[in-house]
Enzyme design. Structure first.
Site, PDB file in Angstrom:
ATOM      1  N   ASP A 101      12.943   0.822  -8.240  1.00  0.00           N
ATOM      2  CA  ASP A 101      13.110  -0.338  -7.107  1.00  0.00           C
ATOM      3  C   ASP A 101      14.446  -1.323  -7.437  1.00  0.00           C
ATOM      4  OD1 ASP A 101      12.739  -2.828  -5.201  1.00  0.00           O
ATOM      5  OD2 ASP A 101      10.649  -2.304  -5.287  1.00  0.00           O
ATOM      6  N   ASP A 131      15.521  -0.198   2.095  1.00  0.00           N
ATOM      7  CA  ASP A 131      14.612  -1.390   2.151  1.00  0.00           C
ATOM      8  C   ASP A 131      15.385  -2.475   3.122  1.00  0.00           C
ATOM      9  OD1 ASP A 131      12.230  -2.720   1.606  1.00  0.00           O
ATOM     10  OD2 ASP A 131      12.634  -3.167  -0.318  1.00  0.00           O
ATOM     11  N   GLU A 183      15.770  -4.630   8.346  1.00  0.00           N
ATOM     12  CA  GLU A 183      15.499  -5.219   9.743  1.00  0.00           C
ATOM     13  C   GLU A 183      16.688  -5.811  10.454  1.00  0.00           C
ATOM     14  OE1 GLU A 183      13.811  -5.966   6.914  1.00  0.00           O
ATOM     15  OE2 GLU A 183      12.460  -4.120   7.259  1.00  0.00           O
ATOM     16  N   ARG A 206      12.203   1.119   5.549  1.00  0.00           N
ATOM     17  CA  ARG A 206      11.330  -0.037   6.166  1.00  0.00           C
ATOM     18  C   ARG A 206      11.301  -0.261   7.507  1.00  0.00           C
ATOM     19  NH1 ARG A 206      10.602  -5.486   2.804  1.00  0.00           N
ATOM     20  NH2 ARG A 206      12.269  -6.248   4.334  1.00  0.00           N
ATOM     21  N   ASP A 239       5.019  -4.396   2.775  1.00  0.00           N
ATOM     22  CA  ASP A 239       4.347  -5.266   1.528  1.00  0.00           C
ATOM     23  C   ASP A 239       3.186  -5.724   1.722  1.00  0.00           C
ATOM     24  OD1 ASP A 239       6.902  -4.815   0.609  1.00  0.00           O
ATOM     25  OD2 ASP A 239       8.108  -6.646   1.479  1.00  0.00           O
ATOM     26  N   HIS A 278       2.680   1.458  -5.588  1.00  0.00           N
ATOM     27  CA  HIS A 278       3.728   0.684  -5.796  1.00  0.00           C
ATOM     28  C   HIS A 278       3.127  -0.860  -5.810  1.00  0.00           C
ATOM     29  CE1 HIS A 278       7.825  -0.935  -5.217  1.00  0.00           C
ATOM     30  NE2 HIS A 278       7.580  -1.427  -4.101  1.00  0.00           N
TER      31      HIS A 278
END
Ligand SMILES: *[C@@H]1O[C@H](CO)[C@@H](O)[C@H](O)[C@H]1NC(C)=O
Ligand SMILES: *[C@@H]1O[C@H](CO)[C@@H](O)[C@H](O)[C@H]1NC(C)=O
Ligand SMILES: CC(=O)N[C@H]1CO[C@H](CO)[C@@H](O)[C@@H]1O
Length: 718
Positions: free
Chosen positions: A350, A466, A469, A548, A564, A622
């Site tokens: 990450d 990640d 959006e 994501r 998440d 995760h």
């Protein structure tokens, strides 16, 4: 819908006076029955005055969420047929004229055209568009033959009085789609269509955290607009999938896609019916006739792209966490996984592996020796996945940070509304950041080059994308969004904060494909394909991309995790629903963060989640920064033993799982599926979402409740 306090009081007083008859019937004579109401005031703040001013009926009801302002039977809105249908090569076309001058949100368009294409025997497309002006259309290529298909399983027609547009299943006569033309809206920034559906067994629409797989039809509205939003029931989350499947009363199933990327919402009403509202583009529908649920998904993925074939190693167990903090902690974790002999194939990194969270760097202090360590893991047969974020800091010393310098030189960023200066926001990296515009071919070149070069630094096997959006920690970029119709449209769909700019860029920003207003929800989708090709080129192997944000067709190049979510028991249940839905969306490589991402997990929850997660197609534990450790080797010998045992069941079935992925890749089948797919005629199967199947043949029914050692027989209310 928000109601004013005084109206609540009035309703309460009327109820107390005994003026209302029946607890769920309408409280005004002659009005449309409650279950058939279509909201005439979808934005908040309806009052009797504002309702009647738009020619609609106001009538309070105590039915939860039912609209109080709704279209009357003789709605003054909508369109009427403007002549006979004209035959086209692929089907037929007809013109519609607006019936009156009245307007809900202004800028109504008339005439509009409905174009019907008989694409295949079991797939039809109908689109409603402006014949005089081009509007934004999603650039997803769906192949269709140049001529109308013959012997179709459907009929498309207008009712005799020309008031409804209908699609029928020929074999049974069931009406699959039934739209009253008086409920049709087509204005510049507000498009609406309502249809009756033949049953209440409706599934899909995403991305949301749904609390049941089979939807409630009791006046529920789902907004769709990609957003960095931790799973919260019914909120619009990371991706957009305006697709549903409906199982008819006789167990035939059909699916419907609204191919539109603008901010939108859909309301489910008990009639049963659906009302779609979107604020741009066109109404572009695809209908898939099934007739089995599996056939629906096969036909859907034939159109939007079959799921990619995942690498065999990526079906192994995967470990991740945000906040290892140092290579020593990472090594300790890896070592104890091996010490306990837990099946384990993939290690994720990450953002804490990066230097100050800068893409294409690694932390040479806390992660000194990372390149060598990743190669060591690979020699031991493991695989590595690294995360990359989409934002690039612009505030490093010139000449010291190539990703920015090269991108700036190549002009790859999303721009402000002026079309020439980059949009500047704030995200993980220090300073301010710019946002690559992946709809721009130059950006693809830039990204590919950086991914290829970085492979020489960190020997990755897969890329995890990640925050796409795209996420921005501000409301719009600096200096805030201008006040105009693009940033503040007359109708904002039912999305979190009722804001198009919150946590992202201003809608009037410019991307290569057009205004961010239209392309916002395509950001992650447009990043997935180039990342897939870059990973393939860099590794010379089958690509691994985990994204994501997703959109219709993302499954062709990537997998997804459910975001998440939280270390809570109910989230474990909801993860099954999410997994079933992404299988409908053509993204079978799917799973949730095992043991939960946010919050500290507990021994028992984590153990049960390891058991369930051993059967996620994408099986990864995760965790978020600051939380206690939760890898399956952390909790000691007993925990490790149980995790090892369930993971070994998974591993013993990998040839089966791999074959299911092959079937999915070639024929479009789901990998994980609801019991309803296999036992469709059993009414009870329609509502089951606490158990699931791998393909047709293997059922998983996990323990989902605290302090229980057996699965209760549940009663499902079909
Ligand atoms: C953004 O602006 C740059 C110049 O700064 C230009 O090269 C690029 O083509 C623009 N892109 C878009 C999509 O407007
Ligand atoms: C979670 O666990 C960590 C590490 O054990 C601890 O520092 C933290 O305070 C815990 N958080 C909560 C909310 O209990
Ligand atoms: C899935 C789930 O339970 N989501 C929860 C996430 O956390 C928020 C805040 O605690 C809850 O409101 C959601 O229900």
């Amino acid at each position: 819908m928000e109601r004013t306090r005084s109206l609540w009081l009035l309703a309460a007083v009327l109820a107390a006076l005994g003026q209302c008859h029946g607890s769920s019937s309408e409280q005004c004579s002659g009005a449309v029955a409650v279950q058939r109401r279509v909201d005439c005031h979808p934005q908040p703040g309806a009052s009797q005055e504002s309702c009647e001013a738009r020619g609609c009926t106001w009538c309070t009801t105590d039915v939860p969420n039912a609209p109080w302002c709704f279209f009357p039977e003789d709605s003054p809105y909508g369109y009427s047929l403007g002549g006979n249908a004209e035959k086209t090569a692929k089907g037929w076309r007809v013109t519609l004229n607006k019936r009156s001058q009245l307007s809900l949100f202004g800028s109504d368009i008339s005439p509009v055209v409905i174009d019907v294409e008989f694409q295949t025997k079991d797939r039809l497309r109908f689109k409603v568009y402006d014949p005089n002006r081009e509007r934004f259309e999603v650039p997803l290529k769906i192949d269709s033959p140049g001529v109308a298909a013959e012997d179709t399983s459907y009929d498309v027609e207008f009712t005799d009085d020309a008031s409804h547009f209908r699609i029928k299943r020929k074999s049974t006569g069931t009406v699959l789609w039934d739209s009253p033309l008086v409920d049709l809206f087509f204005s510049n920034q507000y498009l609406q269509i309502t249809t009756a559906v033949p049953s209440t067994s409706v599934y899909g629409f995403g991305e949301h955290e749904h609390v049941s797989f089979k939807h409630s039809m009791d006046f529920v509205t789902y907004g769709m607009y990609s957003r960095d939003q931790a799973p919260t029931p019914n909120a619009n989350l990371y991706g957009v999938h305006p697709f549903y499947m409906c199982v008819e009363d006789d167990s035939n199933a059909h699916g419907v896609l609204l191919l539109n990327s603008n901010a939108q919402d859909v309301s489910l009403s008990p009639n049963p019916s659906l009302t779609f509202r979107t604020i741009g583009g066109i109404l572009d529908f695809y209908v898939f006739l099934g007739p089995t649920p599996e056939n629906v998904v096969q036909q859907y993925t034939e159109a939007i792209g079959r799921p990619h074939m995942p690498a065999y190693w990526s079906l192994g167990f995967q470990l991740s966490r945000w906040g290892y903090g140092s290579i020593d902690v990472l090594k300790e974790t890896v070592n104890r996984m091996h010490r306990y002999d837990i099946p384990y194939d993939v290690q994720h990194l990450d953002i804490d592996y990066m230097e100050r969270r800068l893409d294409f760097t690694y932390d040479k202090e806390n992660f000194a020796g990372l390149p060598e360590y990743l190669q060591e893991l690979k020699k031991a047969g493991m695989h590595n996945v690294i995360i990359l974020d989409p934002f690039i800091t612009k505030d490093e010393e010139p000449g010291t940070y190539k990703p920015y310098d090269l991108g700036e030189e190549m002009g790859v960023w999303v721009n402000n509304s002026d079309g020439v200066t980059p949009a500047v926001g704030e995200a993980w990296p220090p300073g301010h950041s710019v946002f690559p515009d992946f709809t721009n071919p130059r950006t693809v070149e830039w990204w590919t080059q950086l991914c290829l070069e970085f492979k020489n630094v960190l020997d990755y096997d897969g890329i995890w994308i990640d925050m796409n959006e795209p996420s921005n920690f501000l409301r719009g970029q600096f200096p805030g969004c201008a006040d105009n119709d693009i940033n503040n449209p007359p109708y904002i769909p039912s999305i979190s904060d009722r804001s198009l700019a919150q946590k992202t860029l201003c809608p009037d920003s410019k991307t290569y494909l057009g205004e961010h207003y239209n392309t916002h929800s395509l950001f992650g989708w447009s990043q997935t394909e180039p990342t897939f090709h870059a990973a393939q080129q860099a590794t010379g192997k089958r690509a691994f991309v985990l994204s994501r944000s997703t959109f219709v067709g993302s499954g062709k190049h990537g997998g997804h995790w459910l975001g998440d979510n939280f270390s809570q028991w109910k989230d474990m249940h909801y993860s099954i629903i999410g997994m079933l839905e992404f299988n409908l969306f053509g993204m079978p490589y799917i799973g949730a963060d095992i043991c939960g991402f946010n919050y500290n997990t507990t021994y028992e929850l984590c153990l049960r989640w390891m058991q369930l997660g051993s059967f996620y197609p994408f099986s990864r534990n995760h965790n978020a920064e600051g939380n206690m450790e939760q890898d399956p080797a952390f909790f000691g010998a007993e925990f490790a033993k149980i995790s090892r045992a369930t993971l070994r069941i998974r591993y013993s079935l990998l040839p089966y799982l791999y074959t299911l992925f092959y079937e999915s890749h070639v024929h479009g089948n789901t990998v994980v599926r609801s019991l309803m797919h296999e036992f469709t005629s059993d009414q009870q199967s329609r509502g089951i979402d606490t158990a699931f199947l791998w393909g047709p043949a293997f059922m998983v029914a996990p323990v989902l409740e605290e302090a229980s050692t057996a699965i209760k027989k549940r009663h499902h209310t079909g």
